[in-house]
Design a protein around this motif. Structure first.
Motif, PDB file in Angstrom:
ATOM      1  N   CYS A 126     -19.278  47.081  30.372  1.00  0.00           N
ATOM      2  CA  CYS A 126     -19.103  46.752  28.985  1.00  0.00           C
ATOM      3  C   CYS A 126     -18.148  46.085  30.170  1.00  0.00           C
ATOM      4  O   CYS A 126     -17.360  45.834  31.177  1.00  0.00           O
ATOM      5  N   PRO A 127     -17.250  44.262  29.611  1.00  0.00           N
ATOM      6  CA  PRO A 127     -16.345  43.786  30.647  1.00  0.00           C
ATOM      7  C   PRO A 127     -14.662  43.851  29.967  1.00  0.00           C
ATOM      8  O   PRO A 127     -14.166  43.945  30.401  1.00  0.00           O
ATOM      9  N   THR A 128     -14.599  45.677  28.912  1.00  0.00           N
ATOM     10  CA  THR A 128     -13.967  45.871  29.385  1.00  0.00           C
ATOM     11  C   THR A 128     -13.045  44.594  27.833  1.00  0.00           C
ATOM     12  O   THR A 128     -13.388  43.625  27.896  1.00  0.00           O
ATOM     13  N   CYS A 129     -11.557  45.449  26.676  1.00  0.00           N
ATOM     14  CA  CYS A 129     -11.272  44.845  26.170  1.00  0.00           C
ATOM     15  C   CYS A 129     -10.135  45.940  26.014  1.00  0.00           C
ATOM     16  O   CYS A 129      -9.436  47.177  26.057  1.00  0.00           O
TER      17      CYS A 129
ATOM     18  N   ARG B 108      -9.513  47.882  23.455  1.00  0.00           N
ATOM     19  CA  ARG B 108      -9.460  48.656  23.343  1.00  0.00           C
ATOM     20  C   ARG B 108      -9.566  50.414  24.349  1.00  0.00           C
ATOM     21  O   ARG B 108      -9.510  51.130  24.297  1.00  0.00           O
ATOM     22  N   CYS B 109     -10.095  49.158  25.541  1.00  0.00           N
ATOM     23  CA  CYS B 109     -10.339  50.480  26.908  1.00  0.00           C
ATOM     24  C   CYS B 109      -9.154  51.265  27.095  1.00  0.00           C
ATOM     25  O   CYS B 109      -7.846  50.136  27.180  1.00  0.00           O
TER      26      CYS B 109
ATOM     27  N   MET C  20     -19.403  52.039  29.482  1.00  0.00           N
ATOM     28  CA  MET C  20     -18.335  51.989  29.391  1.00  0.00           C
ATOM     29  C   MET C  20     -17.356  52.532  28.557  1.00  0.00           C
ATOM     30  O   MET C  20     -16.615  53.287  28.209  1.00  0.00           O
ATOM     31  N   GLY C  21     -16.678  51.470  28.091  1.00  0.00           N
ATOM     32  CA  GLY C  21     -14.781  50.957  28.200  1.00  0.00           C
ATOM     33  C   GLY C  21     -14.389  51.851  26.456  1.00  0.00           C
ATOM     34  O   GLY C  21     -13.806  52.474  26.947  1.00  0.00           O
ATOM     35  N   CYS C  22     -15.245  52.381  25.836  1.00  0.00           N
ATOM     36  CA  CYS C  22     -14.628  52.969  24.907  1.00  0.00           C
ATOM     37  C   CYS C  22     -15.768  53.678  23.765  1.00  0.00           C
ATOM     38  O   CYS C  22     -16.943  52.587  24.321  1.00  0.00           O
TER      39      CYS C  22
ATOM     40  N   VAL D 124     -16.003  52.141  20.413  1.00  0.00           N
ATOM     41  CA  VAL D 124     -16.640  51.232  19.464  1.00  0.00           C
ATOM     42  C   VAL D 124     -18.126  50.861  19.697  1.00  0.00           C
ATOM     43  O   VAL D 124     -19.120  51.167  19.123  1.00  0.00           O
ATOM     44  N   ASN D 125     -18.433  50.121  20.872  1.00  0.00           N
ATOM     45  CA  ASN D 125     -19.322  50.477  21.539  1.00  0.00           C
ATOM     46  C   ASN D 125     -20.510  51.173  22.730  1.00  0.00           C
ATOM     47  O   ASN D 125     -21.720  51.105  22.153  1.00  0.00           O
ATOM     48  N   GLY D 126     -19.565  51.781  23.064  1.00  0.00           N
ATOM     49  CA  GLY D 126     -19.922  52.576  24.275  1.00  0.00           C
ATOM     50  C   GLY D 126     -20.808  53.179  23.135  1.00  0.00           C
ATOM     51  O   GLY D 126     -21.594  54.082  24.357  1.00  0.00           O
TER      52      GLY D 126
HETATM   53 FE1  SF4 Z   1     -14.314  46.815  24.240  1.00  0.00          FE
HETATM   54 FE2  SF4 Z   1     -14.942  49.402  24.229  1.00  0.00          FE
HETATM   55 FE3  SF4 Z   1     -16.730  46.853  24.062  1.00  0.00          FE
HETATM   56 FE4  SF4 Z   1     -16.178  47.500  26.331  1.00  0.00          FE
HETATM   57  S1  SF4 Z   1     -17.042  48.997  24.564  1.00  0.00           S
HETATM   58  S2  SF4 Z   1     -16.191  45.503  25.059  1.00  0.00           S
HETATM   59  S3  SF4 Z   1     -13.737  48.988  25.372  1.00  0.00           S
HETATM   60  S4  SF4 Z   1     -14.876  47.572  22.552  1.00  0.00           S
END
Ligand code: SF4
Length: 358
Positions: free
Chosen positions: A265-268, A270-271, A298-300, A302-304
């Motif tokens: 993921c591109p991160t946001c 939440r990471c 994946m960063g978190c 949520v979608n991880g």
């Molecule tokens: Fe942001 Fe989590 Fe999606 Fe990565 S997986 S972009 S950290 S919401």
């Protein structure tokens, strides 16, 4: 579904091009071919990356002679790239080149071209007719005004006819432009015009980002239309990067798979882990793996977990930790400091067991 245009098949060394053969990935060395050691070292790096055919520039007799020794130390077929001097084309074949790339129009006239063709027949070496925007003959340019797609095709077909006149059809064709749309239209026209195998490429495409985008748009559209039997993505970079881009392109069109597919993921906001660093290290590591797998970083949560669950092996970051998933199932929680090592360990176990079953 991609319906591939049926072309004749030729062979560059042991690699078939055209017909139903897999679309072959090529690159070109940027070393001085006369420097055998550095050229071999670069070819071996390209072989490891998955390169299937290598082209080297032959600027003089010393470079042509070097081909023999280079070939002894590599396993993929070698194509000699020659301009202007037909003697270099002949010498390259005598020294073991398994293909030559020439522009028949600039090899010094028909008598000299005939000598090249004789050598190609003797050594069973296919010729690539390589036309690009800068090499279109003056009279064709005068007719079309610019190196238009029609002008490129007219130039290529004129050169092909020259070879055919000498009963030589063991050939493939490229018509490259640095302009994306010209490239697409030119290859579409050429594909209708003949059934010789086509070598795709955008010439002087640019650096990593611009070159990747331009080449992927042009070659992606053509390959999706079933046009093209082999290709090179030219980048102003280490040629190993070209091979990586080639295989990503083939994977994205579901034409060929090589090595793991990395979803990240591109991160946001939440990471909460250093995902960039982790993804970069994982991406570098998987270049050494041939086994097709799907992995997710994946960063978190949520979608991880969603993405990670779809993957053969995945991780989703948490607060200073990562959650590992294997085959869609939650596997374990790992501290961030150990995440890379544990992930790679699990990846190696997975690729080893996959290889056993292949
Ligand atoms: Fe942001 Fe989590 Fe999606 Fe990565 S997986 S972009 S950290 S919401």
């Amino acid at each position: 579904m991609i319906i591939r245009k049926q072309t004749r098949q030729i062979k560059i060394g042991h690699v078939p091009i055209g017909g139903n053969a897999p679309i072959a990935v090529q690159s070109m060395t940027n070393t001085d071919t006369r420097n055998i050691e550095t050229t071999v070292a670069q070819v071996l790096k390209l072989e490891t990356a998955g390169c299937e055919i290598i082209r080297v520039a032959v600027l003089d007799q010393e470079a042509a002679s070097a081909i023999q020794s280079i070939r002894d130390q590599i396993t993929i077929p070698l194509i000699a790239d020659i301009h202007f001097d037909h003697r270099l084309a002949i010498a390259s074949m005598e020294n073991g080149a398994q293909g030559i790339r020439i522009n028949p129009g600039n090899i010094g006239g028909e008598t000299k071209l005939a000598k090249v063709i004789d050598a190609a027949k003797t050594h069973h070496v296919p010729i690539r007719v390589g036309v690009n925007s800068g090499s279109v003959e003056k009279d064709i340019l005068a007719e079309f005004g610019h190196p238009t797609p029609e002008a490129l095709v007219a130039s290529a077909m004129r050169n092909v006819r020259l070879l055919e006149k000498h009963n030589f059809t063991d050939l493939k064709i490229s018509i490259k432009s640095s302009d994306t749309l010209t490239t697409i239209d030119a290859y579409r026209l050429l594909s209708k015009e003949c059934d010789y195998p086509l070598h795709l490429g955008v010439t002087e495409a640019g650096g990593l980002i611009a070159g990747t985008v331009k080449s992927s748009v042009a070659l992606g559209m053509l390959l999706y239309e079933g046009i093209g039997d082999t290709f090179r993505i030219s980048l102003t970079r280490d040629p190993v990067e070209e091979i990586r881009v080639c295989f990503e392109l083939l994977r994205s069109l579901r034409i060929r798979e090589r090595g793991p597919e990395l979803i990240s993921c591109p991160t946001c906001g939440r990471c909460q882990i250093n995902l960039f660093g982790l993804a970069e290290k994982v991406e570098a590591y998987i270049q050494t793996i041939d086994t097709p797998l799907k992995i997710a970083v994946m960063g978190c949560v949520v979608n991880g977990p969603g993405e990670a669950k779809e993957a053969d092996l995945g991780l989703a970051g948490g607060n200073g930790v990562g959650i590992l998933f294997k085959k869609g199932k939650l596997y374990k929680k790992v501290a961030e400091e150990e995440l890379y090592d544990v992930f790679i360990h699990e990846l190696n176990l997975m690729t080893a067991s996959r290889q056993k079953h292949i």
